[in-house]
Design a protein around this motif. Structure first.
Motif, PDB file in Angstrom:
ATOM      1  N   ARG A  38       4.294  35.553 -13.623  1.00 53.90           N
ATOM      2  CA  ARG A  38       4.981  36.514 -13.041  1.00 53.90           C
ATOM      3  C   ARG A  38       6.310  35.845 -12.332  1.00 53.90           C
ATOM      4  O   ARG A  38       7.326  36.844 -12.123  1.00 53.90           O
ATOM      5  N   LEU A  41       9.238  35.363 -14.547  1.00 61.92           N
ATOM      6  CA  LEU A  41      10.016  36.530 -14.866  1.00 61.92           C
ATOM      7  C   LEU A  41      10.629  37.121 -13.731  1.00 61.92           C
ATOM      8  O   LEU A  41      11.762  37.884 -14.085  1.00 61.92           O
ATOM      9  N   ASN A  45      14.794  37.714 -14.074  1.00 57.16           N
ATOM     10  CA  ASN A  45      15.501  38.786 -13.808  1.00 57.16           C
ATOM     11  C   ASN A  45      16.505  38.868 -12.867  1.00 57.16           C
ATOM     12  O   ASN A  45      17.668  39.442 -12.852  1.00 57.16           O
TER      13      ASN A  45
ATOM     14  N   ALA B 390       1.384  39.122 -17.916  1.00 58.74           N
ATOM     15  CA  ALA B 390       2.299  38.937 -16.506  1.00 58.74           C
ATOM     16  C   ALA B 390       3.392  40.304 -16.545  1.00 58.74           C
ATOM     17  O   ALA B 390       3.427  40.783 -15.633  1.00 58.74           O
ATOM     18  N   VAL B 391       4.017  40.154 -17.805  1.00 53.07           N
ATOM     19  CA  VAL B 391       4.822  41.284 -17.980  1.00 53.07           C
ATOM     20  C   VAL B 391       4.016  42.746 -17.700  1.00 53.07           C
ATOM     21  O   VAL B 391       4.722  43.451 -16.917  1.00 53.07           O
ATOM     22  N   LEU B 394       3.351  42.955 -13.857  1.00 53.57           N
ATOM     23  CA  LEU B 394       4.667  43.370 -13.112  1.00 53.57           C
ATOM     24  C   LEU B 394       5.150  44.802 -13.426  1.00 53.57           C
ATOM     25  O   LEU B 394       5.573  45.393 -12.639  1.00 53.57           O
ATOM     26  N   PHE B 400      11.719  46.446 -13.383  1.00 54.80           N
ATOM     27  CA  PHE B 400      12.670  45.596 -14.031  1.00 54.80           C
ATOM     28  C   PHE B 400      11.758  45.109 -15.352  1.00 54.80           C
ATOM     29  O   PHE B 400      12.539  44.510 -16.349  1.00 54.80           O
ATOM     30  N   MET B 404      10.875  44.815 -20.756  1.00 54.60           N
ATOM     31  CA  MET B 404      10.146  43.641 -21.687  1.00 54.60           C
ATOM     32  C   MET B 404       8.967  44.088 -22.520  1.00 54.60           C
ATOM     33  O   MET B 404       8.399  43.585 -23.557  1.00 54.60           O
TER      34      MET B 404
END
Ligand SMILES: Cc1cc2nc3c(=O)[nH]c(=O)nc-3n(C[C@H](O)[C@H](O)[C@H](O)COP(=O)(O)OP(=O)(O)OC[C@H]3O[C@@H](n4cnc5c(N)ncnc54)[C@H](O)[C@@H]3O)c2cc1C
Lengths: 69, 538
Positions: A38, A41, A45, B390-391, B394, B400, B404
């Motif tokens: 996390r 990422l 970003n 994780a994507v 999130l 944001f 993804m």
């Protein structure tokens, strides 16, 4: 195009390092891995710049290749 | 209720060719009356090229197959004369919802971009699309256009010669022989043509099974696309729910490679899974269940002398992103004008090699997108799974991360960057309409830019004087003004005050200039039909 900054850039390196390890306190390996993912990422970003990110990927892989070889 | 796919639409009837003393010779034979073969035949017939379609069947394909058709496909269908009926029958949707494990993590609204005639995509059962295409082909035949579909004509053998192809055809009344100057093989994923010619798919990327189910909902259910990652009712895999016309909902459950196909299809296995997806108390009727097995791969070359492959026969991708039928229609859209030119002698045979270049490029792009989606949906390694999760975690909290999330990227038309027929830009102009790109649509008076283009090449002259080019009767000059048309100005002019665009018959941009230059136009035209020395052939 900005280059990846590989010179000193943290005002208080010790404090950042302590914070980075502290967020992992008490986590299982799986939870720690998830947190790291996390974090990557979120930072990627924030950086946004594709060129910088590509250089970062290269810089990170070069070190691991050296340590293996 | 009798379904459309149970009705013979082009029943077998004896043709004089079957009684001919020597095999009848045709200019073009299309093998296969799936969406791709039908589109090819209509396109050729509209260009005045005589075409015969052979299919071992006599009706549209049964059950649930492709459902999501892109804007590009609708634009192609507009040119084939069935865009309106497809768009009117199809379901347009904008809202979607993403689930991860047991959680509903986010919803989205794909706000459509303004200034296009067609929406980004519609949902429509493949059998409707095929029905519209068959009806269009029959209407053209009734008008006297040179097109026929021969049902229950199965091709059993193919012989290749330097100037023609020989076909052995089996019918309910026995075999006969045919010859064709050109054969377009649109005979599907298991292409008998490919097999008979001893060609195989190279570069198998991956393979998978999907349980495909169509259900009719008894009560209201939202018109949204629902996608599940790793849901409790299909662990480690994905699931998709999507609406089609007639209150029919399509469900795709990814099953993985190592499964018992027969067992997975049984209602006692399927129904509990569907209840887990839809909610225990949602009433539905199961209309169709099948297992769809595919491999993601393509042929090395799509043109083999006088045999040209298109659609699933040439390439296959996973259903993520709806690229099967959509890319097949781009194949024939690319091929037919070129073949018509070669047949009437206004272009050399080598123009067909650009079909190979451009559509292999398109297939590779589809395979890449499909591979990326698959990697996200079913991560290959432990660390890929960590990042994927994780994507998704999130994305539940932060906007944001949502771009993804990859549950399949919707098919968008291919841009043939560096394509052999393109002429390079000489000035700064908008990237969205660069050489190789499909011309973006824009409003034009009461109509649309794409509808105003000619069937052959078009020269758009936007706020620039343009005399008719010499020796090129097929080029339609279309003078336009972007003065009161900000969308047209933004998409085609950018910083320029005027522009000329040379548009191919398949609506891809061949070349463009900020000012008129007769020699440059002539050279670009020749290049775009493979006649320019120093271009593609050099
Ligand atoms: C069960 C299933 C589910 C699918 N689901 C999806 C999906 O969800 N999304 C998606 O995008 N795509 C899906 N596809 C793929 C999509 O349907 C294809 O991409 C599309 O149909 C390709 O069209 P085509 O014309 O190339 O081939 P096809 O539609 O396969 O047509 C081939 C034609 O050739 C004919 N033929 C074959 N051999 C001979 C012969 N020897 N002689 C005469 N005729 C012959 C056949 O009868 C058939 O009519 C699915 C396919 C299947 C089978």
């Amino acid at each position: 195009m900005p280059d990846l900054n590989l010179t000193r850039n943290l005002a208080d390196a010790d404090r950042f390092y302590a914070n980075l390890t502290a967020v992992h306190d008490g986590l299982s390996k799986a939870d720690s891995d998830a947190l790291n993912a996390r974090l990557i990422l979120i930072l990627a970003n924030h950086i946004g710049d594709e060129f910088v990110l590509e250089q970062a990927l290269i810089a990170a892989s070069e070190v691991s290749r050296q340590s293996v070889g | 209720m009798t379904k459309i796919f149970e009705t013979p639409l082009y029943p077998y009837s004896r043709h004089p060719d079957q009684d001919a003393a020597s095999p009848a010779r045709h200019k073009v034979i299309v093998l296969g009356a799936g969406p791709v073969g039908l589109a090819a035949a209509i396109d050729l017939a509209q260009r005045g090229v005589p075409v015969v379609v052979l299919d071992e069947n006599d009706r549209v394909s049964s059950g649930s197959r492709a459902i999501c058709f892109s804007k590009r496909t609708l634009e192609i269908l507009d040119r084939l004369g069935c865009g309106d009926i497809a768009a009117e029958t199809g379901v347009t949707w904008n809202k979607g919802r993403v689930f991860f494990d047991e959680r509903d993590i986010f919803e989205f609204n794909l706000l459509p971009e303004e200034g296009h005639k067609r929406p980004a995509f519609i949902n429509l059962q493949q059998y409707y699309l095929e029905q519209f295409l068959v009806e269009r082909a029959q209407a053209l035949a009734a008008e006297g256009k040179p097109i026929e579909i021969r049902g229950r004509n199965r091709v059993e053998a193919i012989g290749r010669h330097s100037d023609h192809v020989r076909l052995e055809v089996e019918t309910p009344e026995g075999p006969y022989e045919l010859q064709a100057d050109w054969l377009i093989a649109c005979d599907g994923a298991n292409s008998p043509t490919r097999r008979m010619m001893g060609l195989d798919f190279v570069g198998r990327v991956f393979e998978d099974n999907f349980l495909i189910a169509d259900v009719v909902m008894k009560a209201d259910f939202p018109t949204e696309r629902w996608f599940w990652f790793d849901p409790p009712f299909n662990r480690g895999q994905s699931a998709l729910l999507h609406r089609q016309p007639d209150n029919v909902w399509r469900i795709d459950l990814q099953l993985g490679w190592d499964i018992d196909r027969e067992a997975e299809k049984q209602p006692e296995r399927v129904i509990p899974r569907l209840k887990a997806m839809l909610g225990e108390d949602v009433e539905f009727e199961l209309e169709w269940v099948s297992i769809y097995t595919f491999q993601c791969r393509r042929m090395e070359k799509f043109r083999h002398g006088r045999v040209i492959f298109a659609g699933d026969a040439a390439h296959q991708v996973s259903p993520f992103g709806a690229r099967g039928a959509n890319s097949g229609l781009q194949d024939t859209d690319n091929l037919c004008w070129k073949l018509a030119r070669v047949l009437d002698g206004s272009a050399p045979e080598s123009l067909l090699d650009s079909y190979d270049w451009e559509r292999v490029y398109g297939a590779d792009e589809n395979i890449m997108n499909s591979t990326r989606s698959t990697e996200f949906i079913t991560p290959k390694s432990e660390i890929s799974r960590v990042f994927r999760d994780a994507v998704l975690d999130l994305a539940a909290r932060h906007d944001f991360a949502r771009p993804m999330v990859n549950s399949g990227r919707l098919s968008v038309p291919c841009i043939y960057d560096d394509g052999p027929l393109n002429t390079e830009d000489s000035a700064e102009m908008p990237a969205c309409a660069r050489p190789g790109a499909p011309l973006p649509d824009a409003p034009l008076g009461d109509g649309w830019l794409l509808d105003a283009l000619g069937r052959d090449f078009t020269l758009l002259a936007i706020d620039t004087p343009c005399p008719e080019p010499a020796n090129q009767a097929e080029v339609t000059v279309l003078p336009l003004s972007a003065k009161d048309n900000p969308i047209l100005a933004k998409r085609l002019l950018g910083a320029q005050s005027g522009a000329l665009y040379l548009i191919r018959p398949d609506h891809h941009v061949a070349a463009r200039w900020p000012n008129h230059d007769a020699l440059a136009i002539e050279t670009a035209l020749r290049r775009s039909v493979a006649m320019q020395q120093g271009g593609w052939n050099a």
